[in-house]
Write an enzyme that holds these catalytic residues in place. Structure first.
Site, short mmCIF file in Angstrom:
data_model
loop_
_atom_site.label_atom_id
_atom_site.label_comp_id
_atom_site.label_asym_id
_atom_site.label_seq_id
_atom_site.Cartn_x
_atom_site.Cartn_y
_atom_site.Cartn_z
N PRO A 75 -10.54 -16.96 30.73
CA PRO A 75 -9.66 -17.68 29.85
C PRO A 75 -9.43 -16.79 28.62
O PRO A 75 -10.74 -16.36 28.04
CB PRO A 75 -10.10 -19.13 29.75
CG PRO A 75 -11.75 -18.82 29.97
CD PRO A 75 -11.64 -17.57 31.01
N GLU A 92 -7.64 -16.99 24.80
CA GLU A 92 -6.66 -17.83 23.96
C GLU A 92 -5.64 -16.88 23.41
O GLU A 92 -5.84 -15.67 22.92
CB GLU A 92 -7.52 -18.26 22.95
CG GLU A 92 -6.49 -19.16 21.99
CD GLU A 92 -6.98 -19.60 20.67
OE1 GLU A 92 -6.44 -20.58 19.93
OE2 GLU A 92 -8.28 -19.12 20.16
N CYS A 99 -16.74 -19.08 22.96
CA CYS A 99 -15.75 -18.51 22.08
C CYS A 99 -16.35 -17.97 20.71
O CYS A 99 -16.84 -18.87 20.05
CB CYS A 99 -14.80 -19.54 21.96
SG CYS A 99 -13.23 -19.06 20.81
N ASN A 101 -19.58 -11.55 33.94
CA ASN A 101 -18.28 -11.51 32.95
C ASN A 101 -18.68 -10.39 31.81
O ASN A 101 -19.77 -10.54 31.02
CB ASN A 101 -17.94 -12.70 32.36
CG ASN A 101 -16.63 -12.59 31.38
OD1 ASN A 101 -16.69 -12.96 30.20
ND2 ASN A 101 -15.66 -11.91 31.84
N GLY A 102 -17.90 -9.53 31.53
CA GLY A 102 -18.01 -8.66 30.58
C GLY A 102 -17.58 -7.07 30.77
O GLY A 102 -18.66 -6.49 31.57
N GLU A 103 -16.84 -6.50 30.32
CA GLU A 103 -16.60 -4.95 29.94
C GLU A 103 -16.39 -4.31 31.43
O GLU A 103 -17.04 -3.55 31.84
CB GLU A 103 -18.00 -4.42 29.48
CG GLU A 103 -17.48 -2.99 28.78
CD GLU A 103 -16.81 -3.22 27.62
OE1 GLU A 103 -15.93 -1.99 27.58
OE2 GLU A 103 -16.62 -4.20 27.00
N GLY A 120 -11.30 -10.23 32.33
CA GLY A 120 -10.50 -10.80 31.31
C GLY A 120 -9.14 -9.56 31.08
O GLY A 120 -8.24 -9.40 31.37
#
Length: 315
Positions: free
Chosen positions: A7, A9, A98, A199-201, A223
């Site tokens: 997700p 925003e 967030c 999650n991440g990079e 993402g």
């Protein structure tokens, strides 16, 4: 092994979810956060951020779309989680990651990582309110300013009844600056009995292989890497190739995205802005995206941008 679209925003909305899941390889999506304060939100709020609820809670490609909630009022989050489930959400996700300053100032997102007891309270209340067959999940960062309470926060979430936990391998203060600390994701996975999603990079096929190896997680959430290279998930599932699809194959998806944005809003500036936003990320993978960005950057009228896209496609 699963791949989840993160997700984000203002970036990964229903149109982006539709296009990326049709390109392929994505097993699950999570919506942009639904901000919860102190009221039971109207149905229209959920439908605006998750219009897939009108279609069985899935994208056109069949990927389930969980509804993400953000806030700090456990009772109100629970009530809104129950409503999301009643509207057909195939899962309810809680946002503890967030990093946006405005969100954090209003006691939402990553700032809650300073309050593990509240995390537990929120997850427990939501789990009680949502039917047992609907997953209640959460996403967290490694902390707000540092990682000293990362394990405590993760254990608070898990012990409250969360079905899964996604861990973004950076603190709030670290933002999106590389590296992501995949070794910390491994530490959290080893400490919990529920599934942990890394999650991440993750930008490339090699990044995907590395995060799985270092974190030990079977499921990975991606993402910006998927937005910047939309066939990454399909190539991960296929085991290659290392290079993205040809720009000639990508360009029709760009036009599809633009047309959907145009249908979504009659305001010319909206589809123009969304296209420019996406091209700004796509140019990481294709030099042709940078060229197209330069062609449309000063255009505000959707009709003129459509003519440029048609010319590129030879229509």
């Amino acid at each position: 092994m699963k791949l989840v679209l993160a997700p984000m925003e203002g970036l990964v909305d229903d149109v982006m979810r539709d296009v990326l899941t049709r390109i392929g390889g994505i097993d699950l999506c999570v919506t942009e956060f639904v901000r919860v304060t102190s009221v039971l939100l109207p149905t229209r709020t959920f439908m605006r951020l998750a219009p897939e609820l009108a279609h069985g809670g899935k994208t056109r490609a069949g990927a389930p779309v969980r509804v993400q909630l953000l806030g700090s009022d456990s009772a109100c989050l629970a009530e809104n989680g129950a409503k999301a489930a009643a509207l057909g959400a195939p899962g309810v996700d809680l946002n503890f990651g967030c990093p946006a300053p405005t969100v954090n100032r209003h006691r939402g997102g990553a700032v809650l990582l300073n309050e593990p007891e509240l995390l537990h309270q929120i997850v427990a209340a939501t789990r009680r309110a949502v039917p047992a067959d609907i997953p209640v999940t959460a996403k967290m960062r490694l902390g707000y300013e540092d990682k000293s309470r990362a394990l405590e926060c993760a254990q608070a979430i898990a012990s409250a009844g969360a079905d899964e936990l996604t861990v973004h391998g950076r603190t709030k203060v670290e933002g999106y600056k590389p590296p992501a600390h995949w070794d910390w994701i491994a530490r959290i996975r080893e400490a919990l009995t529920i599934p942990v999603i890394a999650n991440g990079e993750v930008w490339t096929l090699d990044d995907y292989r590395a995060i799985r190896a270092e974190s030990g997680c079977d499921t990975v959430m991606i993402g910006r890497g998927l937005v910047a290279c939309p066939d990454l998930a399909a190539r991960i599932i296929a085991g290659g190739p290392a290079q993205p699809m040809a720009w000639a194959d990508m360009l029709p998806w760009v036009e599809d995205f633009f047309r959907q944005c145009w249908r979504k809003s009659a305001e010319n500036r909206y589809p123009a802005a969304r296209l420019k936003q996406w091209l700004g990320l796509l140019k990481r993978s294709w030099p042709e995206a940078a060229e197209l960005f330069e062609q449309v950057r000063r255009e505000q009228e959707a009709e003129k941008i459509e003519d440029i896209l048609k010319a590129k496609l030879g229509k």
